[in-house]
Enzyme design. Structure first.
Site, mmCIF file in Angstrom:
data_model
loop_
_atom_site.group_PDB
_atom_site.id
_atom_site.type_symbol
_atom_site.label_atom_id
_atom_site.label_comp_id
_atom_site.label_asym_id
_atom_site.label_seq_id
_atom_site.Cartn_x
_atom_site.Cartn_y
_atom_site.Cartn_z
ATOM 1 N N GLY A 1 0.824 -1.202 0.000
ATOM 2 C CA GLY A 1 0.000 0.000 0.000
ATOM 3 C C GLY A 1 0.852 1.243 0.000
ATOM 4 O O GLY A 1 1.784 1.367 -0.782
ATOM 5 N N ASP B 1 2.802 3.341 6.474
ATOM 6 C CA ASP B 1 3.645 2.512 7.330
ATOM 7 C C ASP B 1 4.137 3.382 8.465
ATOM 8 O O ASP B 1 4.992 4.233 8.271
ATOM 9 C CB ASP B 1 4.821 1.953 6.524
ATOM 10 C CG ASP B 1 5.604 0.893 7.270
ATOM 11 O OD1 ASP B 1 5.467 0.821 8.495
ATOM 12 O OD2 ASP B 1 6.354 0.141 6.620
ATOM 13 N N TYR C 1 -0.926 -0.098 14.332
ATOM 14 C CA TYR C 1 -0.305 1.189 14.625
ATOM 15 C C TYR C 1 1.099 0.919 15.175
ATOM 16 O O TYR C 1 1.401 1.177 16.334
ATOM 17 C CB TYR C 1 -1.125 1.971 15.647
ATOM 18 C CG TYR C 1 -2.509 2.365 15.192
ATOM 19 C CD1 TYR C 1 -2.868 2.343 13.851
ATOM 20 C CD2 TYR C 1 -3.477 2.771 16.114
ATOM 21 C CE1 TYR C 1 -4.139 2.694 13.435
ATOM 22 C CE2 TYR C 1 -4.752 3.143 15.708
ATOM 23 C CZ TYR C 1 -5.080 3.100 14.373
ATOM 24 O OH TYR C 1 -6.349 3.466 13.979
#
Length: 553
Positions: free
Chosen positions: A120, A123, A486
Site C-alpha cells: 500500500g 507505514d 499502529y
C-alpha cells in the site's frame, strides 16, 4: 499548514498499515556479504525470470533508473530521525505473478539479502521500505491487485496489492448495499490492514476486517503456494490479526462481505474547550461502547486557532456513522447523549459509498478518486496507541488538552475510537487480535510535521513520548496494550545486528505481549512450526523458539 490539510493527512495516516512482510537469510552473518550494490541480486533475479520466460522490463528498478525507482520509493509518511545506512532498498521488484515472487525468495536465500514487501502506501515505522541493520530489496505488490467479487455468495477474493479504496470502488460498481468493514483511509494496502486487524467505522456493528477472512493464499518459506486447507488452521489463525510479516508472503485474502442499508447517516459536531468540550468527552466515555451497535461515534481532539477569537483552543470533533436513517438516529442520540445537542440539520443522509468519501475527507468527488494509490501529502509522522478500560476523569482530560496546546498548531491529533458491540462477540483468542471485551475505546496518538532535521524530529518525538508517559495512569495495564496496525518501535525491537538471525524470544515478548497479549505464545509456536529458521523477519516480527519445543497445535 492549514487545518483542513492537516486533518486530511491524519485521516490518511490514522489507519496506516502497509503490508510488512520481510524475508531474510536462513543463516549466516548478513554484515559480511558482498552484495555489489544490488547487482548480484539483479543478475540472479534476471536469470530466474528468464528461465520461466518472464521479461524483466517494468519489473526491476534500481537507483540507476532513478526517476522510476524514486517514484516507487515514495512513502505516505516519512520516517523521522532515521540514521540507518539501509534507508533505501538495493532494488525494487514489482512482480505480476506468484512464480515471480518465488524467484525473489530463491535469490534472497542464495545471496542472503533480505526481502521487504509492501502493498500500500502507509507505514507508521517504515518497516516495508527501510532496515536498521541489513541491505535489502523491496518486493512491491502493487501489480497484484485483482479483486473478484461473488455478489450472490457475498464473498470476494482480494489480492494484497489492492488498496481499501480500490476494494470499496469495486464493491460500489457491483451493488449499492454490498460493503466491507475496514478502515477509512482509501490508500491503505489490503495486505497489512487485514492481516493486522482492520478497525473501521462499522466495527461496532460488523467487527474488524480480520474477523471476515475465510480463506487466504500464502507463499511459504519454500516458495510453495498454500490455501487454508493446505496451510492448516494454526497458520490460518496466525495471519488473521498476527500480521503476515512473520509467516510468509500473503498473496490474497478471501473475505465475507456485509450488507448495509441503502441509506446511512453521518454527522460531525465540533465543540471547543470554551463550549464544554471537556465535559462532553467525559460523558462520551460512558455511552460510546454501549449505544446501538449501528452507531459508531469517534472523537478527534486537536489544538487549533479559533476563527472567532484568534486564540489557540482545543476542539473535540464527534465524527459519526449510523447505519440507518436520521429518523432512527435522532431518538437514540436524544436518549443516550443529549448533552451533545445534536439536531437534525447536523446530519446528512447518504449511501454507504458516499460515507466512504465523507470520512476520507474527499466528499463530493467522483468515485474514481478512490483508485488513487497515494495522497498529495507526505509528512514526518509518529504514532502510538492505547486502550482505555475505564473512563478518563475530567482532570485527566484537562491534562491531555494541556499537552495538545504545547504542540504546534494543528500538528497533533488524538483519536478516541469506541469499542463494544460486535467486537465483544469474539473471545480474545478467536484470532491473534486480542482487543475485545473490557475496552471502552482505543486511543491513537498521531503527530506530524513537515520540516526535516534531527533537532526538529527530536522536539516532536519528545512531546509524543511525554504524553504517552502521562497517559499511563489512564489506560490498560499488565500489559499496557497496543494495536499492531499502529506499529510503534518504542515498544521494543528485535536486534539482528549481531548476525543472530533467530533473534531473541525475550526481546520480542516485550512488545509482543502488548500487541497480542496471551496470543503471543501461540504465534511463537506457529512461527516455530512454519518458519523455524526465521527466514521471514523484521524489527517486530514473531520469532521462533531458539530450541523448538515439541509442537502441539
Amino acid at each position: 499548514m492549514g487545518s483542513s490539510n492537516y486533518n486530511i493527512i491524519l485521516i490518511f495516516l490514522c489507519f496506516s498499515n502497509l503490508l510488512r512482510f520481510i524475508a531474510s537469510s536462513a543463516s549466516g552473518d548478513d554484515h559480511n556479504i558482498n552484495y555489489n550494490e544490488g547487482g548480484d541480486f539483479v543478475e540472479c533475479l534476471t536469470v530466474q525470470l528468464e528461465s520461466s520466460n518472464s521479461a524483466t522490463d517494468d519489473l526491476i528498478y534500481t537507483p540507476n533508473n532513478s526517476s522510476s525507482y524514486a517514484s516507487l520509493l515514495i512513502a505516505q509518511n516519512l520516517r523521522p530521525g532515521s540514521t540507518s545506512p539501509y534507508d533505501k532498498p538495493l532494488i525494487i521488484f514489482t512482480p505480476f505473478y506468484d512464480y515471480q515472487i518465488q524467484s525473489a525468495i530463491y535469490c534472497s536465500k542464495k545471496l542472503r539479502i533480505q526481502i521487504r514487501v509492501r502493498s500500500g502506501g502507509h507505514d507508521y515505522e517504515g518497516l516495508s521500505h527501510t532496515s536498521r541493520d541489513n541491505p535489502f530489496v523491496v518486493v512491491d505488490m502493487r501489480n497484484l491487485r485483482q479483486i473478484s467479487i461473488d455478489a450472490e455468495q457475498k464473498t470476494a477474493w482480494v489480492q494484497v496489492g489492492a488498496t481499501l479504496g480500490q476494494l470499496y470502488h469495486t464493491l460500489a460498481q457491483k451493488s449499492g448495499t454490498l460493503a466491507f468493514t475496514a478502515g477509512v483511509c482509501p490508500t491503505v494496502g489490503i495486505g497489512g490492514h487485514l492481516s493486522g486487524g482492520g478497525y473501521g467505522m462499522m466495527s461496532r456493528r460488523h467487527s474488524i476486517s480480520a474477523d471476515h477472512i475465510i480463506d487466504a493464499r500464502i507463499m511459504n518459506v519454500d516458495g510453495q503456494m498454500l490455501d487454508r486447507r493446505s496451510m492448516g488452521e494454526d497458520l490460518f489463525w496466525a495471519i488473521r490479526g498476527g500480521g503476515g510479516t512473520s509467516f510468509g508472503i500473503v498473496i490474497a485474502f478471501k473475505v465475507n462481505l456485509i450488507t448495509v442499508p441503502e441509506t446511512v447517516t453521518v454527522f460531525n459536531v465540533t465543540k471547543t474547550y470554551e463550549q464544554n468540550a471537556t465535559q462532553l468527552v467525559h460523558r462520551w466515555q460512558y455511552i460510546a461502547d454501549k449505544v446501538d451497535d449501528n452507531l459508531l461515534m469517534r472523537v478527534f481532539l486537536r489544538s487549533v486557532r479559533s476563527l472567532t477569537t484568534g486564540k489557540r483552543t482545543v476542539i473535540a470533533s464527534f465524527t459519526t456513522l449510523y447505519l440507518g436513517g436520521v429518523e432512527d438516529l435522532m431518538p437514540i442520540m436524544k436518549e443516550k447523549f443529549p448533552e451533545l445537542g445534536l439536531v437534525e440539520k447536523d446530519c446528512t443522509e447518504m449511501s454507504w459509498i458516499q460515507s466512504v468519501l465523507y470520512f476520507a475527507y474527499i466528499p463530493n468527488q467522483p468515485l474514481d478518486v478512490l483508485l488513487n494509490r497515494t495522497t498529495p501529502f507526505t509528512v514526518y509522522f509518529k504514532g502510538k496507541s492505547d486502550f482505555a478500560t475505564e473512563p478518563i476523569p475530567v482532570d485527566g482530560l484537562i491534562g491531555i488538552f494541556r499537552f495538545l496546546r504545547e504542540e504546534d498548531e494543528n500538528m497533533a491529533e488524538i483519536q478516541l475510537s469506541p469499542y463494544g458491540g460486535a467486537l465483544n462477540s469474539f473471545s480474545e483468542s478467536e484470532t491473534p487480535f486480542p482487543h475485545r471485551t473490557g475496552n471502552i475505546f482505543m486511543i491513537d496518538y498521531g503527530l506530524s510535521w513537515d520540516s526535516p532535521g534531527k533537532e526538529e524530529a527530536e522536539k516532536h518525538l519528545n512531546w509524543m513520548r511525554r504524553i504517552y508517559g502521562y497517559m499511563a495512569a489512564y489506560v490498560s495495564k499488565s500489559p499496557r496494550a497496543a494495536y499492531f496496525n499502529y506499529r510503534d518501535l518504542d515498544l521494543g525491537v528485535n536486534d539482528y545486528s549481531s548476525g543472530n538471525t533467530i533473534g531473541s524470544y525475550d526481546e520480542a515478548k516485550v512488545w509482543g505481549m502488548k500487541y497480542f497479549k496471551n496470543n503471543f505464545e501461540r504465534l511463537v509456536r506457529v512461527k516455530t512450526k512454519v518458519d523455524p529458521s526465521n527466514f521471514f523477519r523484521n524489527e517486530q516480527s514473531i520469532p521462533p523458539f531458539p530450541l523448538p519445543p515439541l509442537y502441539s497445535s
